[in-house]
Scaffold this motif. Structure first.
Motif, PDB file in Angstrom:
ATOM      1  N   ASN A   1       0.893  -1.193  -0.106  1.00  0.00           N
ATOM      2  CA  ASN A   1       0.093   0.158   0.159  1.00  0.00           C
ATOM      3  C   ASN A   1       0.818   1.201  -0.099  1.00  0.00           C
ATOM      4  O   ASN A   1       0.343   2.421   0.191  1.00  0.00           O
ATOM      5  CB  ASN A   1      -1.038   0.128   1.227  1.00  0.00           C
ATOM      6  N   GLY A   2       2.087   1.296  -0.475  1.00  0.00           N
ATOM      7  CA  GLY A   2       3.053   2.250  -0.804  1.00  0.00           C
ATOM      8  C   GLY A   2       4.399   1.901  -0.414  1.00  0.00           C
ATOM      9  O   GLY A   2       4.664   0.683  -0.901  1.00  0.00           O
ATOM     10  N   VAL A   3       5.133   2.669   0.079  1.00  0.00           N
ATOM     11  CA  VAL A   3       6.818   2.439   0.108  1.00  0.00           C
ATOM     12  C   VAL A   3       6.888   1.444   1.323  1.00  0.00           C
ATOM     13  O   VAL A   3       8.025   0.934   1.190  1.00  0.00           O
ATOM     14  CB  VAL A   3       7.358   4.010   0.315  1.00  0.00           C
ATOM     15  N   HIS A   4       6.062   1.404   2.356  1.00  0.00           N
ATOM     16  CA  HIS A   4       6.213   0.631   3.369  1.00  0.00           C
ATOM     17  C   HIS A   4       7.247   1.268   4.162  1.00  0.00           C
ATOM     18  O   HIS A   4       7.141   2.355   4.691  1.00  0.00           O
ATOM     19  CB  HIS A   4       6.555  -0.969   3.207  1.00  0.00           C
ATOM     20  N   SER A   5       8.357   0.616   4.869  1.00  0.00           N
ATOM     21  CA  SER A   5       9.428   1.283   5.666  1.00  0.00           C
ATOM     22  C   SER A   5      10.714   0.914   5.097  1.00  0.00           C
ATOM     23  O   SER A   5      11.577   1.079   5.953  1.00  0.00           O
ATOM     24  CB  SER A   5       8.907   0.444   7.054  1.00  0.00           C
ATOM     25  N   ASN A   6      11.013   1.135   3.826  1.00  0.00           N
ATOM     26  CA  ASN A   6      12.406   0.853   3.343  1.00  0.00           C
ATOM     27  C   ASN A   6      12.619   1.961   2.230  1.00  0.00           C
ATOM     28  O   ASN A   6      11.629   2.106   1.368  1.00  0.00           O
ATOM     29  CB  ASN A   6      12.487  -0.837   2.739  1.00  0.00           C
ATOM     30  N   GLY A   7      13.967   2.194   1.999  1.00  0.00           N
ATOM     31  CA  GLY A   7      14.353   3.144   1.108  1.00  0.00           C
ATOM     32  C   GLY A   7      13.798   4.545   1.317  1.00  0.00           C
ATOM     33  O   GLY A   7      13.922   5.460   0.506  1.00  0.00           O
TER      34      GLY A   7
ATOM     35  N   THR B   1      11.499  -6.135   1.576  1.00  0.00           N
ATOM     36  CA  THR B   1      11.573  -5.031   2.178  1.00  0.00           C
ATOM     37  C   THR B   1      13.023  -4.494   1.462  1.00  0.00           C
ATOM     38  O   THR B   1      13.037  -4.434   0.207  1.00  0.00           O
ATOM     39  CB  THR B   1      11.999  -5.505   3.815  1.00  0.00           C
ATOM     40  N   GLY B   2      14.061  -4.033   2.271  1.00  0.00           N
ATOM     41  CA  GLY B   2      15.174  -3.401   1.828  1.00  0.00           C
ATOM     42  C   GLY B   2      15.902  -4.518   0.790  1.00  0.00           C
ATOM     43  O   GLY B   2      15.829  -5.694   0.914  1.00  0.00           O
ATOM     44  N   GLY B   3      16.020  -3.926  -0.321  1.00  0.00           N
ATOM     45  CA  GLY B   3      16.585  -4.816  -1.401  1.00  0.00           C
ATOM     46  C   GLY B   3      15.728  -4.885  -2.454  1.00  0.00           C
ATOM     47  O   GLY B   3      15.962  -5.641  -3.773  1.00  0.00           O
ATOM     48  N   GLY B   4      14.184  -4.861  -2.311  1.00  0.00           N
ATOM     49  CA  GLY B   4      13.271  -4.626  -3.268  1.00  0.00           C
ATOM     50  C   GLY B   4      13.218  -6.231  -3.781  1.00  0.00           C
ATOM     51  O   GLY B   4      13.425  -7.107  -3.012  1.00  0.00           O
ATOM     52  N   LEU B   5      12.545  -6.284  -4.878  1.00  0.00           N
ATOM     53  CA  LEU B   5      12.085  -7.556  -5.610  1.00  0.00           C
ATOM     54  C   LEU B   5      13.162  -8.191  -5.955  1.00  0.00           C
ATOM     55  O   LEU B   5      13.203  -9.524  -6.230  1.00  0.00           O
ATOM     56  CB  LEU B   5      11.074  -7.369  -6.763  1.00  0.00           C
ATOM     57  N   THR B   6      14.372  -7.587  -6.276  1.00  0.00           N
ATOM     58  CA  THR B   6      15.514  -8.272  -6.748  1.00  0.00           C
ATOM     59  C   THR B   6      16.232  -9.028  -5.744  1.00  0.00           C
ATOM     60  O   THR B   6      16.830 -10.174  -5.888  1.00  0.00           O
ATOM     61  CB  THR B   6      16.432  -7.378  -7.270  1.00  0.00           C
TER      62      THR B   6
ATOM     63  N   THR C   1      15.479  -1.260  -4.874  1.00  0.00           N
ATOM     64  CA  THR C   1      15.431  -0.376  -4.035  1.00  0.00           C
ATOM     65  C   THR C   1      14.108  -0.441  -3.166  1.00  0.00           C
ATOM     66  O   THR C   1      13.981  -0.232  -2.016  1.00  0.00           O
ATOM     67  CB  THR C   1      15.526   1.103  -4.417  1.00  0.00           C
ATOM     68  N   PHE C   2      12.835  -0.609  -3.864  1.00  0.00           N
ATOM     69  CA  PHE C   2      11.775  -0.562  -3.351  1.00  0.00           C
ATOM     70  C   PHE C   2      10.607  -1.941  -3.703  1.00  0.00           C
ATOM     71  O   PHE C   2      11.206  -2.910  -4.714  1.00  0.00           O
ATOM     72  CB  PHE C   2      10.638   0.503  -4.162  1.00  0.00           C
TER      73      PHE C   2
ATOM     74  N   GLY D   1       5.094  -2.163  -5.569  1.00  0.00           N
ATOM     75  CA  GLY D   1       3.672  -2.603  -5.375  1.00  0.00           C
ATOM     76  C   GLY D   1       3.538  -3.932  -4.765  1.00  0.00           C
ATOM     77  O   GLY D   1       2.509  -4.464  -4.799  1.00  0.00           O
ATOM     78  N   ILE D   2       4.534  -4.864  -4.651  1.00  0.00           N
ATOM     79  CA  ILE D   2       4.416  -6.171  -4.211  1.00  0.00           C
ATOM     80  C   ILE D   2       5.154  -6.434  -2.758  1.00  0.00           C
ATOM     81  O   ILE D   2       6.060  -6.209  -2.570  1.00  0.00           O
ATOM     82  CB  ILE D   2       5.007  -7.294  -4.958  1.00  0.00           C
ATOM     83  N   GLY D   3       4.221  -6.273  -1.638  1.00  0.00           N
ATOM     84  CA  GLY D   3       4.846  -6.207  -0.232  1.00  0.00           C
ATOM     85  C   GLY D   3       5.053  -7.730   0.291  1.00  0.00           C
ATOM     86  O   GLY D   3       5.991  -7.627   1.077  1.00  0.00           O
ATOM     87  N   MET D   4       4.425  -8.670  -0.306  1.00  0.00           N
ATOM     88  CA  MET D   4       4.930 -10.016   0.207  1.00  0.00           C
ATOM     89  C   MET D   4       4.688 -11.166  -1.041  1.00  0.00           C
ATOM     90  O   MET D   4       3.606 -10.937  -1.753  1.00  0.00           O
ATOM     91  CB  MET D   4       3.685 -10.357   1.220  1.00  0.00           C
TER      92      MET D   4
END
Length: 350
Positions: A189-195, A253-258, A301-302, A305-308
């Motif tokens: 639902n947004g940037v969450h808490s990383n980056g 989280t930190g490190g994003g989808l990669t 980085t982010f 749009g996919i949090g889990m």
């Protein structure tokens, strides 16, 4: 000799108000009480906190722990004064990690440090922590409030959290990830808490203030939009685990989808992700545009749009997707597990 020294220094004279700390504990007791669950044994105020695993329903439990903070998202909360939901971020960063191991979060402890304890301000912050715990069915059973003049400016504060969960022996994840498994993504639902160090730099480049209308949602300020609390996935994911067929979970989280998905995939296997399967939320499109980010940089980085992420048996994918949608999740069928290493992308973010 000054009158102050003549009359004897007090702890309050050095900037630490013990009475304010005691008053805060009394104020937050009702919020903590609302988080009680099976296994809770004691209220706030003791030298330690007790929890009964047997009363929580476990026969042969393995304990799982996680600790985290909120990062520089705190700076926005401090600068804007919008501190009511930052505690939800703190809880989410810990409990969303716990469920990735297959564990049910049981209890939470917080650490709140500030230069000068302001009762109303601190109560709002800790009520936010309690709200995150309540939504995760996780008991807030203790914590520490530290008033530290000289370490923090008067309005500054820091938060850290520690969560403990449990699972029955043999139920830990990841387990059984194999070729052909389906990858389901749960919407953020947004940037969450990383980056947020990067986010704050981008906002600086944009020339906008925190109280400016949000460029992608003028119904709120930019600061309010960027403080949208991290989504809690606990109850939904635990329901999926009980349903069966989930082989692995990755909290983005930190490190994003990669960087995050490869942590739960065996060597020799890769996550094949089709980036055209979902629409990039406007907050990330704005950040990428202002910063002129390359797609590869955005992806590492982010959360984009996919949090889990869930890696599931193919024969269970449709039913799990339907169940998660019924629980309020936006579910994206992102791709599958194939041969290779890390994350293999195809298509582009839209």
């Amino acid at each position: 000799m000054s009158n102050q020294v003549k009359n004897g220094l007090t702890y309050a004279d050095s900037g630490v108000d013990i009475d304010a700390g005691n008053a805060l504990v009394e104020r937050i007791k009702p919020a903590a009480k609302r988080t009680q669950r099976s296994g809770s044994m004691s209220g706030l105020g003791g030298f330690g906190a007790l929890f009964d695993l047997k009363a929580a329903g476990y026969n042969d439990p393995i304990l799982v722990s996680a600790t985290d903070g909120v990062g520089t998202k705190l700076r926005i909360a401090i600068d804007t004064g919008h501190v009511d939901t930052i505690g939800i971020d703190l809880v989410a960063m810990c409990v969303n990690d716990l469920v990735c191991q297959g564990a049910e979060p049981l209890f939470f402890l917080d650490y709140f440090a500030t230069g000068k304890l302001k009762l109303d301000h601190a109560t709002r912050i800790i009520n936010g922590i309690a709200a995150g715990c309540e939504a995760s069915h996780c008991a807030l059973i203790g914590g520490e409030t530290a008033e530290m003049p000289g370490m923090y400016n008067a309005d500054d504060f820091d938060l850290a959290g520690f969560a403990v969960g449990a699972l029955e022996r043999g139920g830990d994840l990841p387990a059984g990830v194999m070729m052909g498994d389906v990858i389901l993504g749960l919407g953020s639902n947004g940037v969450h808490s990383n980056g947020y160090s990067f986010v704050r730099k981008v906002v600086e480049l944009s020339g906008l203030g925190w109280d400016a209308p949000c460029p992608w949602d003028e119904a709120q300020s930019l600061g309010q939009a960027l403080l949208t609390p991290t989504r809690l996935y606990v109850t939904q994911v635990l329901a999926a685990l009980r349903s069966g067929g989930v082989h692995a979970l990755a909290h983005i989280t930190g490190g994003g989808l990669t960087e995050n998905p490869p942590r739960v995939v065996p060597e020799g296997l890769a996550c094949e992700i089709d980036l055209s399967c979902w629409i990039l939320p406007p907050v990330f499109a704005w950040l990428a545009d202002v910063a002129q980010m390359q797609e590869s940089e955005l992806l590492k980085t982010f959360n984009c749009g996919i949090g889990m992420m869930l890696i599931v048996a193919p024969e269970r994918a449709n039913e799990l997707q339907t169940d998660l949608v019924a629980l309020g999740e936006t579910v994206v069928r992102m791709g599958q597990i194939g041969k290779g290493e890390g994350v293999i992308y195809k298509g582009h973010l839209l």
